[in-house]
Design an enzyme around this catalytic site. Sequence first.
Site, PDB file in Angstrom:
ATOM      1  N   ASN A 164       0.801  -1.230   0.000  1.00 27.87           N
ATOM      2  CA  ASN A 164       0.000   0.000   0.000  1.00 27.87           C
ATOM      3  C   ASN A 164       0.836   1.284   0.000  1.00 27.87           C
ATOM      4  O   ASN A 164       0.462   2.261  -0.622  1.00 27.87           O
ATOM      5  CB  ASN A 164      -1.031  -0.010   1.139  1.00 27.87           C
ATOM      6  N   GLY A 244       1.081 -11.631  10.111  1.00 28.15           N
ATOM      7  CA  GLY A 244       1.950 -11.281  11.242  1.00 28.15           C
ATOM      8  C   GLY A 244       1.960 -12.371  12.304  1.00 28.15           C
ATOM      9  O   GLY A 244       3.000 -12.642  12.927  1.00 28.15           O
ATOM     10  N   GLU A 261       4.135  -4.581  12.257  1.00 28.11           N
ATOM     11  CA  GLU A 261       3.215  -3.462  11.987  1.00 28.11           C
ATOM     12  C   GLU A 261       2.038  -4.047  11.223  1.00 28.11           C
ATOM     13  O   GLU A 261       2.167  -4.381  10.045  1.00 28.11           O
ATOM     14  CB  GLU A 261       3.920  -2.383  11.157  1.00 28.11           C
ATOM     15  N   LEU A 262       0.899  -4.178  11.887  1.00 32.64           N
ATOM     16  CA  LEU A 262      -0.184  -4.982  11.314  1.00 32.64           C
ATOM     17  C   LEU A 262      -1.422  -4.131  11.007  1.00 32.64           C
ATOM     18  O   LEU A 262      -1.310  -2.962  10.745  1.00 32.64           O
ATOM     19  CB  LEU A 262      -0.473  -6.139  12.272  1.00 32.64           C
ATOM     20  N   CYS A 295      -3.401   1.079   6.717  1.00 33.08           N
ATOM     21  CA  CYS A 295      -3.539   0.441   8.033  1.00 33.08           C
ATOM     22  C   CYS A 295      -4.144   1.424   9.015  1.00 33.08           C
ATOM     23  O   CYS A 295      -4.834   1.062   9.946  1.00 33.08           O
ATOM     24  CB  CYS A 295      -2.172  -0.018   8.526  1.00 33.08           C
ATOM     25  N   GLU A 471       8.177   1.632  14.964  1.00 32.99           N
ATOM     26  CA  GLU A 471       9.083   2.066  13.914  1.00 32.99           C
ATOM     27  C   GLU A 471       9.247   3.577  14.031  1.00 32.99           C
ATOM     28  O   GLU A 471       8.502   4.248  14.752  1.00 32.99           O
ATOM     29  CB  GLU A 471       8.519   1.698  12.534  1.00 32.99           C
TER      30      GLU A 471
END
Length: 491
Positions: A164, A244, A261-262, A295, A471
């Site tokens: 994305n 994940g 990072e989900l 997300c 992050e």
Amino acid sequence: MLTLLAEEKLFTLPAATIAGHAHQSAHADTSTPIHNASTGATIGWQQQASAAQIDAAVRAAHAALPAWRATAAATRGDLLKKIAELIESNRDRLAEMQMQVSGKPPFEAGLDVSDAAATFDYYAGLCRDAALFAPEAIDLPDHTITGERFYESVGVAALIVPWNFPMVTTAWKMAPALAAGCTVVLKPSEFTSPVEHLLAAIIAEAGVPDGVVNLVNGGGAVGAQLTTHPLIDKISFTGSTASGQKVMQAAAQDMKRVTLELGGKSALIVRADADIEGAVTLAVGGAFANAGQMCSATARILVHDDVYRKFMATFETAVRSIVVGPPTGADVTMGPLVSAAQRDRVQTLLAQGVDAGASVAFSGQLDSACANGFFMAPVVIAEPAADNVLWTDEVFGPVACVKSFRTDEEAIALANDTRYGLVATVVTADKEAARRYKSQLRAGLVWINTPQLIFPQVCWGGLGLSGIGRELGLAGLRSYQELRHAIADAN
Ligand code: NAD
């Protein structure tokens, strides 16, 4: 050096780039097509890395590790700075490639380039801060003993990213990993890998030594092989919660470090005192930017009863004026979904939600320019039931739900009624109320009266099913380092 893939007739991306060399696949039948999301046309092919090539890529990263880890942080920083400059000087071709493979409108493609450059620039800056990389003395009660804490790169990192925001998610991992002294194997999404191939060429052109950055192509199976390789020390994964969970299980075998990072199912709350025009602008951006494939999509919009009718009327006007189309179209504000499969997935979920009783309040429209690509008009659902799939599940497309509330307690309870916890937005003129929402909303990042601003200085990551770790920011650097200690006799 840097080929503009878009100018070629039909490009073929090699299966892997290992220690600076392209490796072709011996099995052409495993190649997968890369599409132009706005036309549906095949614009190239991506070969898939074999098990042997994945192994070779990890071994190349492992071989390059001692020298890269020993390279002065300032020198690594100089290379990151050079990468940031090259991203900027290749801005047009990077944006153009994103427009082709993802169909992003020019301003969205341009934002991604800026974000990637800013991320490399930020970590270049951290590398110049010698104190961040130097051992720190610990004050101990016994002065005959000294204590020291120091940070050392984790080792070889597997970087696995979705489609994305390909360049952005890659930069968020690559820049801190290289800053920390890790060597990496990158696995881009099979739908958008040309973007990362351009980025990898930039990284090589900047002078990053061979073997420090390696790339393998393929889908979930290739990613899964990386996650079980014994020489991988850390996995940084961005993708769906379902994938994940598999990554975390694979990592458990060797206790590999993970950053996950989900997904998300985030809320945007409009209080009665909100400026409604401003709230609608934030709702449109939060739900429909990148065609809702975020997300961080705030696709659960909660609006106070007193302003509900006004909000819905203004929102309807705004949604109906969204111009969906290819990036080349004049005034286009929303592009297509990334693939036919993703569009079908979103439409199936929408049908499922409507079958279960959700009602469409209004939607946008598609014109003839959208005939061949993977387009879908934005859709707004009003007052879905609390157990409707459109309210509970991540849709990852241009579908937003709106629900009304009467009290702040109710809004917070509705917003927190999810196992995800990535972000939230609050729109209010009341600073005290904003403060309460900030502390009571269960989300990694809360925006108050702002669009979804992201800065490399501010960490990113979620609670619950939205992932583990952070992050960006200093924590992003530290996530590629092991914290170690030494205790010594002072004499
Ligand atoms: P996905 O999970 O299908 O794939 C993501 C990446 O993982 C791809 O490169 C894929 O090939 C790889 N992969 C798939 N299965 C794997 C496995 N078992 N082991 C290792 N690698 C595997 O997700 P997607 O459809 O590409 O992306 C959409 C999802 O990503 C959404 O759920 C979205 O919320 C999430 N996302 C999260 C963030 C964040 O920062 N939290 C950012 C962007 C996207």
